[in-house]
Write a protein that holds these residues in place. Structure first.
Motif, PDB file in Angstrom:
ATOM      1  N   PRO A   1       7.787  65.378  26.404  1.00 37.32           N
ATOM      2  CA  PRO A   1       9.155  65.908  26.303  1.00 37.32           C
ATOM      3  C   PRO A   1       9.876  65.782  27.645  1.00 37.32           C
ATOM      4  N   PRO A   2      11.176  65.597  27.621  1.00 41.46           N
ATOM      5  CA  PRO A   2      11.923  65.499  28.878  1.00 41.46           C
ATOM      6  C   PRO A   2      11.947  66.848  29.590  1.00 41.46           C
ATOM      7  N   THR A   3      12.073  66.794  30.892  1.00 45.96           N
ATOM      8  CA  THR A   3      12.158  68.030  31.673  1.00 45.96           C
ATOM      9  C   THR A   3      13.575  68.568  31.595  1.00 45.96           C
ATOM     10  N   ALA A   4      13.691  69.881  31.750  1.00 49.98           N
ATOM     11  CA  ALA A   4      15.004  70.516  31.699  1.00 49.98           C
ATOM     12  C   ALA A   4      15.845  70.042  32.877  1.00 49.98           C
ATOM     13  N   GLY A   5      17.138  69.916  32.650  1.00 55.24           N
ATOM     14  CA  GLY A   5      18.051  69.477  33.698  1.00 55.24           C
ATOM     15  C   GLY A   5      18.877  68.291  33.237  1.00 55.24           C
ATOM     16  N   ALA A   6      19.571  67.689  34.200  1.00 58.06           N
ATOM     17  CA  ALA A   6      20.454  66.567  33.896  1.00 58.06           C
ATOM     18  C   ALA A   6      19.907  65.277  34.493  1.00 58.06           C
ATOM     19  N   VAL A   7      20.018  64.220  33.731  1.00 62.81           N
ATOM     20  CA  VAL A   7      19.599  62.881  34.157  1.00 62.81           C
ATOM     21  C   VAL A   7      20.720  61.914  33.796  1.00 62.81           C
ATOM     22  N   ALA A   8      21.055  61.010  34.727  1.00 64.66           N
ATOM     23  CA  ALA A   8      22.092  60.014  34.471  1.00 64.66           C
ATOM     24  C   ALA A   8      21.460  58.628  34.423  1.00 64.66           C
ATOM     25  N   GLY A   9      22.111  57.740  33.713  1.00 60.58           N
ATOM     26  CA  GLY A   9      21.628  56.376  33.617  1.00 60.58           C
ATOM     27  C   GLY A   9      22.720  55.455  33.125  1.00 60.58           C
ATOM     28  N   ALA A  10      22.373  54.198  32.940  1.00 56.89           N
ATOM     29  CA  ALA A  10      23.331  53.206  32.450  1.00 56.89           C
ATOM     30  C   ALA A  10      22.640  52.316  31.429  1.00 56.89           C
ATOM     31  N   GLU A  11      23.403  51.875  30.461  1.00 56.19           N
ATOM     32  CA  GLU A  11      22.920  50.978  29.410  1.00 56.19           C
ATOM     33  C   GLU A  11      23.930  49.854  29.251  1.00 56.19           C
ATOM     34  N   THR A  12      23.443  48.706  28.821  1.00 59.02           N
ATOM     35  CA  THR A  12      24.322  47.602  28.452  1.00 59.02           C
ATOM     36  C   THR A  12      24.195  47.423  26.944  1.00 59.02           C
ATOM     37  N   ASN A  13      25.316  47.536  26.276  1.00 55.70           N
ATOM     38  CA  ASN A  13      25.316  47.423  24.821  1.00 55.70           C
ATOM     39  C   ASN A  13      26.675  46.914  24.382  1.00 55.70           C
ATOM     40  N   GLY A  14      26.688  46.013  23.418  1.00 56.56           N
ATOM     41  CA  GLY A  14      27.951  45.508  22.887  1.00 56.56           C
ATOM     42  C   GLY A  14      28.750  44.731  23.914  1.00 56.56           C
ATOM     43  N   GLY A  15      28.086  44.149  24.888  1.00 62.23           N
ATOM     44  CA  GLY A  15      28.782  43.368  25.897  1.00 62.23           C
ATOM     45  C   GLY A  15      29.431  44.196  26.989  1.00 62.23           C
ATOM     46  N   GLY A  16      29.151  45.495  27.019  1.00 64.87           N
ATOM     47  CA  GLY A  16      29.751  46.355  28.042  1.00 64.87           C
ATOM     48  C   GLY A  16      28.720  47.239  28.693  1.00 64.87           C
ATOM     49  N   SER A  17      29.088  47.802  29.816  1.00 61.49           N
ATOM     50  CA  SER A  17      28.215  48.715  30.534  1.00 61.49           C
ATOM     51  C   SER A  17      28.657  50.145  30.237  1.00 61.49           C
ATOM     52  N   TRP A  18      27.685  50.992  29.929  1.00 59.13           N
ATOM     53  CA  TRP A  18      27.968  52.365  29.534  1.00 59.13           C
ATOM     54  C   TRP A  18      27.157  53.316  30.412  1.00 59.13           C
ATOM     55  N   ALA A  19      27.817  54.296  30.978  1.00 55.55           N
ATOM     56  CA  ALA A  19      27.135  55.318  31.787  1.00 55.55           C
ATOM     57  C   ALA A  19      26.847  56.503  30.883  1.00 55.55           C
ATOM     58  N   TRP A  20      25.619  57.015  30.938  1.00 54.09           N
ATOM     59  CA  TRP A  20      25.274  58.163  30.104  1.00 54.09           C
ATOM     60  C   TRP A  20      24.726  59.297  30.964  1.00 54.09           C
ATOM     61  N   MET A  21      24.879  60.502  30.440  1.00 52.55           N
ATOM     62  CA  MET A  21      24.367  61.712  31.086  1.00 52.55           C
ATOM     63  C   MET A  21      23.606  62.491  30.021  1.00 52.55           C
ATOM     64  N   ARG A  22      22.328  62.785  30.304  1.00 54.13           N
ATOM     65  CA  ARG A  22      21.495  63.548  29.369  1.00 54.13           C
ATOM     66  C   ARG A  22      21.195  64.904  29.989  1.00 54.13           C
ATOM     67  N   ARG A  23      21.516  65.970  29.267  1.00 54.15           N
ATOM     68  CA  ARG A  23      21.231  67.341  29.718  1.00 54.15           C
ATOM     69  C   ARG A  23      20.235  67.962  28.745  1.00 54.15           C
ATOM     70  N   VAL A  24      19.157  68.504  29.307  1.00 54.29           N
ATOM     71  CA  VAL A  24      18.109  69.113  28.487  1.00 54.29           C
ATOM     72  C   VAL A  24      18.007  70.575  28.903  1.00 54.29           C
ATOM     73  N   ARG A  25      17.981  71.450  27.903  1.00 49.89           N
ATOM     74  CA  ARG A  25      17.789  72.874  28.191  1.00 49.89           C
ATOM     75  C   ARG A  25      16.974  73.506  27.080  1.00 49.89           C
ATOM     76  N   ALA A  26      16.239  74.544  27.465  1.00 50.93           N
ATOM     77  CA  ALA A  26      15.389  75.257  26.505  1.00 50.93           C
ATOM     78  C   ALA A  26      16.240  76.219  25.687  1.00 50.93           C
TER      79      ALA A  26
END
Length: 145
Positions: free
Chosen positions: A79-104
């Motif tokens: 399971p992911p650890t609690a907190g925020a993690v940022a990343g980037a993906e390439t999909n559909g010919g574009g670059s997308w920045a994502w932010m994942r927040r996990v909390r209990a």
């Protein structure tokens, strides 16, 4: 006088010659103005339709990226650890920045995973939320002998 008569069409007996029928210059100009206003309205409508289709396309791809990132967190072996993690993906010919927040949640028995996805200009176009069981806490059991 005879010269004038030759310029005109010959008159038939008992009929009065009517002036030629047609549109005046002003009538034609008004018709062109109305037509040009209608054409400009159609061009503006087409532009708005294309812009709307582009926004829908970007939103759809951003939603897919958000869902993919959230599903990766839910289906990972650990399971992911609690907190925020940022990343980037390439999909559909574009670059997308994502932010994942996990909390209990629920007395730490489940994890809430929120993912937001932004385009290059930083506008958030996609969101996804999923729930996953929290990691089990290892309890030390003392063995008595």
């Amino acid at each position: 006088m005879r010269a004038e008569r030759t310029r005109r069409a010959p008159l038939r007996a008992g009929r009065i010659r009517r002036p030629e029928r047609g549109f005046t210059l002003i009538e034609i100009m008004v018709a062109l103005a109305v037509f040009s206003l209608a054409a400009m309205a159609l061009v503006r409508l087409e532009s708005a339709t294309i812009r709307g289709a582009t926004i829908l396309d970007d939103t759809l791809i951003a939603q897919m990226v958000a869902r993919n990132v959230a599903i990766d967190a839910v289906t990972a072996a650990q399971p992911p650890t609690a907190g925020a993690v940022a990343g980037a993906e390439t999909n559909g010919g574009g670059s997308w920045a994502w932010m994942r927040r996990v909390r209990a949640m629920g007395g730490s028995q489940v994890l809430r995973i929120d993912v937001t996805v932004a385009n290059r200009s930083g506008a958030i176009l996609g969101r996804s939320t999923m729930i996953r069981p929290a990691p089990r806490q290892a309890t030390a059991v003392a063995a008595s002998t």
